[in-house]
Motif scaffolding. Structure first.
Motif, PDB file in Angstrom:
ATOM      1  N   LYS A 176       7.533  22.197  -5.890  1.00  0.00           N
ATOM      2  CA  LYS A 176       7.459  23.620  -6.230  1.00  0.00           C
ATOM      3  C   LYS A 176       8.328  23.893  -7.460  1.00  0.00           C
ATOM      4  O   LYS A 176       9.345  23.223  -7.658  1.00  0.00           O
ATOM      5  N   VAL A 177       7.938  24.877  -8.268  1.00  0.00           N
ATOM      6  CA  VAL A 177       8.689  25.183  -9.481  1.00  0.00           C
ATOM      7  C   VAL A 177       8.946  26.685  -9.567  1.00  0.00           C
ATOM      8  O   VAL A 177       8.171  27.504  -9.056  1.00  0.00           O
ATOM      9  N   ARG A 178      10.069  27.018 -10.232  1.00  0.00           N
ATOM     10  CA  ARG A 178      10.382  28.403 -10.568  1.00  0.00           C
ATOM     11  C   ARG A 178      10.893  28.408 -12.001  1.00  0.00           C
ATOM     12  O   ARG A 178      11.915  27.795 -12.300  1.00  0.00           O
ATOM     13  N   GLY A 179      10.186  29.097 -12.873  1.00  0.00           N
ATOM     14  CA  GLY A 179      10.599  29.189 -14.266  1.00  0.00           C
ATOM     15  C   GLY A 179      11.459  30.418 -14.504  1.00  0.00           C
ATOM     16  O   GLY A 179      11.244  31.464 -13.897  1.00  0.00           O
ATOM     17  N   PHE A 180      12.448  30.279 -15.403  1.00  0.00           N
ATOM     18  CA  PHE A 180      13.303  31.422 -15.743  1.00  0.00           C
ATOM     19  C   PHE A 180      13.497  31.479 -17.254  1.00  0.00           C
ATOM     20  O   PHE A 180      13.366  30.475 -17.952  1.00  0.00           O
ATOM     21  N   GLY A 181      13.819  32.655 -17.745  1.00  0.00           N
ATOM     22  CA  GLY A 181      14.079  32.800 -19.166  1.00  0.00           C
ATOM     23  C   GLY A 181      14.197  34.260 -19.561  1.00  0.00           C
ATOM     24  O   GLY A 181      14.015  35.164 -18.743  1.00  0.00           O
ATOM     25  N   ILE A 182      14.503  34.470 -20.813  1.00  0.00           N
ATOM     26  CA  ILE A 182      14.565  35.824 -21.359  1.00  0.00           C
ATOM     27  C   ILE A 182      13.227  36.186 -21.998  1.00  0.00           C
ATOM     28  O   ILE A 182      12.773  37.333 -21.929  1.00  0.00           O
ATOM     29  N   GLU A 183      12.570  35.203 -22.585  1.00  0.00           N
ATOM     30  CA  GLU A 183      11.280  35.447 -23.238  1.00  0.00           C
ATOM     31  C   GLU A 183      10.100  35.215 -22.304  1.00  0.00           C
ATOM     32  O   GLU A 183       9.067  35.861 -22.428  1.00  0.00           O
ATOM     33  N   VAL A 233      20.723  30.510 -11.405  1.00  0.00           N
ATOM     34  CA  VAL A 233      21.435  30.635 -10.138  1.00  0.00           C
ATOM     35  C   VAL A 233      20.698  31.588  -9.196  1.00  0.00           C
ATOM     36  O   VAL A 233      20.541  31.302  -7.998  1.00  0.00           O
ATOM     37  N   ALA A 234      20.232  32.709  -9.724  1.00  0.00           N
ATOM     38  CA  ALA A 234      19.522  33.675  -8.890  1.00  0.00           C
ATOM     39  C   ALA A 234      18.252  33.066  -8.294  1.00  0.00           C
ATOM     40  O   ALA A 234      17.966  33.239  -7.099  1.00  0.00           O
ATOM     41  N   ALA A 235      17.490  32.358  -9.124  1.00  0.00           N
ATOM     42  CA  ALA A 235      16.247  31.760  -8.641  1.00  0.00           C
ATOM     43  C   ALA A 235      16.515  30.723  -7.559  1.00  0.00           C
ATOM     44  O   ALA A 235      15.789  30.647  -6.559  1.00  0.00           O
ATOM     45  N   ALA A 236      17.559  29.911  -7.748  1.00  0.00           N
ATOM     46  CA  ALA A 236      17.894  28.902  -6.743  1.00  0.00           C
ATOM     47  C   ALA A 236      18.451  29.562  -5.483  1.00  0.00           C
ATOM     48  O   ALA A 236      18.060  29.221  -4.359  1.00  0.00           O
ATOM     49  N   ALA A 237      19.387  30.501  -5.651  1.00  0.00           N
ATOM     50  CA  ALA A 237      20.015  31.144  -4.496  1.00  0.00           C
ATOM     51  C   ALA A 237      18.993  31.891  -3.649  1.00  0.00           C
ATOM     52  O   ALA A 237      19.067  31.897  -2.411  1.00  0.00           O
ATOM     53  N   ASP A 238      18.019  32.510  -4.298  1.00  0.00           N
ATOM     54  CA  ASP A 238      16.949  33.195  -3.571  1.00  0.00           C
ATOM     55  C   ASP A 238      16.186  32.205  -2.690  1.00  0.00           C
ATOM     56  O   ASP A 238      15.835  32.514  -1.549  1.00  0.00           O
TER      57      ASP A 238
END
Length: 476
Positions: free
Chosen positions: A239-246, A292-297
């Motif tokens: 499973k993947v979760r992408g994060f970023g500002i753009e 951190v938020a994506a992992a902690a969630d």
């Protein structure tokens, strides 16, 4: 009952010092040896009250330890390594020991990438701790929020920094390949460590292999703004979760930097998730917080728990660390030693002190910064500074001139770009010049992955002397 005796050769490295603490906390008798030791690791080793030898000698292996751990900075020819081999003593690398004793049978959370590993590990460990999860952790630096850069913890999770650098003289693969990750956070992928990776392709191959270690039930949290990260994670089997500002499922919007915090709102899939006030400055730390938020969630923390933990995070020593203010001049210490890190650091300082005159002082010290690999890329990295001082290449004689960074050529290129820049070879001369020329309200950012000859302390002492000299005098 006799305690197991573990001896660490090269105990003064940040990772080895943390391992020493974990081993002691788990009940081992720990000894170690290294060359000259410096803070903060020397301070921590003293607090742990371990037997630490300065220098290497075969007698340090008497009585015979049950296990010898060999740091990756050491190689054949070291007398303690040779004695270990000659006597057929049990030995292992730091990553081997970490996996076998602290990661096995726990949920291994590996934070990897060219930038942001140390801060992100400390940040995630703090958020989990504040939420009552009692994680184990190992930080490759000195976190401001914990008394030590390690913790055994009692919870399911163990958060560890996954370094792409090699493991030991007998294992030239990346350290992170030993950690059997259940969750990976991958912040960024750039070319670095020119002493062991011949090109960017080889760096990307290493990170691609890391993503292939994550089981199908696991999770990969990846920096979707970074093209190279998107490339190396494209075939991830989990499973993947992408994060970023753009771009990314997890995004930061409405960024607002103030003197005391950077505020932003986290969105998940375009929907509001939580608002955050982060005390550590810079967009790069916003990205760390998103990861951190994506992992902690995924670990079951609520948005409120995540926001509360992030708000209380104070950072890591040598990452935008305030070392002091004297004569109205603020001195900041940072570990930046790569063009991207230098640029991010200076932009963060500019966002926190938008009206200040910013001095950037850089020492080319890392294996890559000492080489000409980034000779041209470094020029734009200092754009946010008003004054730039480049010091001599550390250990220059160990590199052929044709491979070595040319600091005077770098300064010339900076001047051609319209920047105020100087090459000053001597640390004492750097401290003197800044102390004489800096004005109240200026901010000095000192960047090196080493001690930089104690420049921070020397500069603050000179500034204090200047301040005292200008105090009004009363009486005859």
């Amino acid at each position: 009952m006799k305690r197991e005796h573990v001896h660490l050769i090269g105990i003064g490295g940040t990772g080895m010092t943390a391992l020493a603490g974990l081993l002691q906390a788990s009940g081992c008798r720990v000894t170690g040896s290294d060359g000259p030791l410096y803070p903060p690791t020397s301070t921590l080793l003293a607090e742990l009250a371990l037997t630490v030898y300065e220098g290497f000698d075969a007698t340090h292996l008497e009585p015979t330890p049950d296990l010898v751990v060999i740091g990756n900075a050491l190689s054949r020819g070291n007398v303690e390594i040779e004695t270990t081999l000659d006597r057929d003593l049990e030995y292992a690398s730091m990553p081997q020991v970490l996996h076998e004793r602290f990661l096995r049978h726990r949920h291994s959370v590996v934070v990897a990438g060219t930038h942001g590993k140390t801060t992100t590990v400390a940040m995630l460990a703090w958020v989990l701790t504040q939420a009552g999860r009692n994680p184990g952790f190992l930080v490759g630096g000195a976190p401001q929020d914990f008394p030590a850069p390690f913790g055994l913890g009692g919870g399911e999770l163990f958060v560890i920094e996954g370094d792409e650098y090699d493991t030991a003289f007998f294992d030239k693969g990346p350290k992170f390949m030993h950690y059997r990750p259940d969750t990976v956070i991958l912040n960024s992928v750039e070319y670095d460590h020119a002493d062991i990776y011949p090109d960017f392709c080889s760096v990307k191959t290493a990170f691609r292999r890391l993503t292939q270690l994550v089981p199908r039930r696991g999770l990969l949290v990846y920096h979707e703004d970074c093209e190279a990260v998107r490339e190396v994670t494209a075939q991830a089997p989990c499973k993947v979760r992408g994060f970023g500002i753009e771009r990314g499922e997890w995004r930061a919007v409405e960024l607002d930097s103030t003197p005391d915090a950077i505020r932003f709102r986290i969105e998940r899939g375009g929907d509001p998730y939580v608002s955050v006030a982060l005390a550590v400055p810079g967009e790069h730390n916003v990205r760390n917080a998103l990861a951190v938020a994506a992992a902690a969630d995924s670990f079951g923390l609520s948005p409120a728990e995540i926001a509360r933990g992030l708000a209380g995070f104070r950072g890591v020593r040598r990452r935008l660390e305030l070392r002091g203010t004297q004569a109205g001049v603020t001195v900041i210490d940072d570990f930046a030693h790569h063009p991207t890190a230098i640029e991010a650091t200076l932009r963060a300082v500019r966002s926190r002190w938008p009206e200040a005159k910013i001095w950037a002082v850089a020492e080319p010290r890392s294996s890559t910064m000492r080489r000409r690999v980034f000779q041209d890329r470094l020029v734009a990295a200092f754009d946010a500074a008003d004054q730039t001082i480049i010091a001599s290449v550390w250990g220059a004689d160990a590199l052929p001139a044709a491979e070595r960074l040319d600091p005077e050529r770098l300064v010339s290129a900076l001047v051609e770009r319209g920047r105020a820049a100087r090459f000053v070879s001597d640390v004492g001369a750097i401290a003197t010049r800044i102390s004489e020329e800096a004005d109240p309200g200026d901010v000095v950012v000192i960047m090196s992955n080493g001690a930089f000859g104690g420049l921070h302390e020397r500069l603050l002492e000179l500034l204090e002397a200047r301040s005292v000299a200008t105090l009004p005098r009363y009486g005859p």
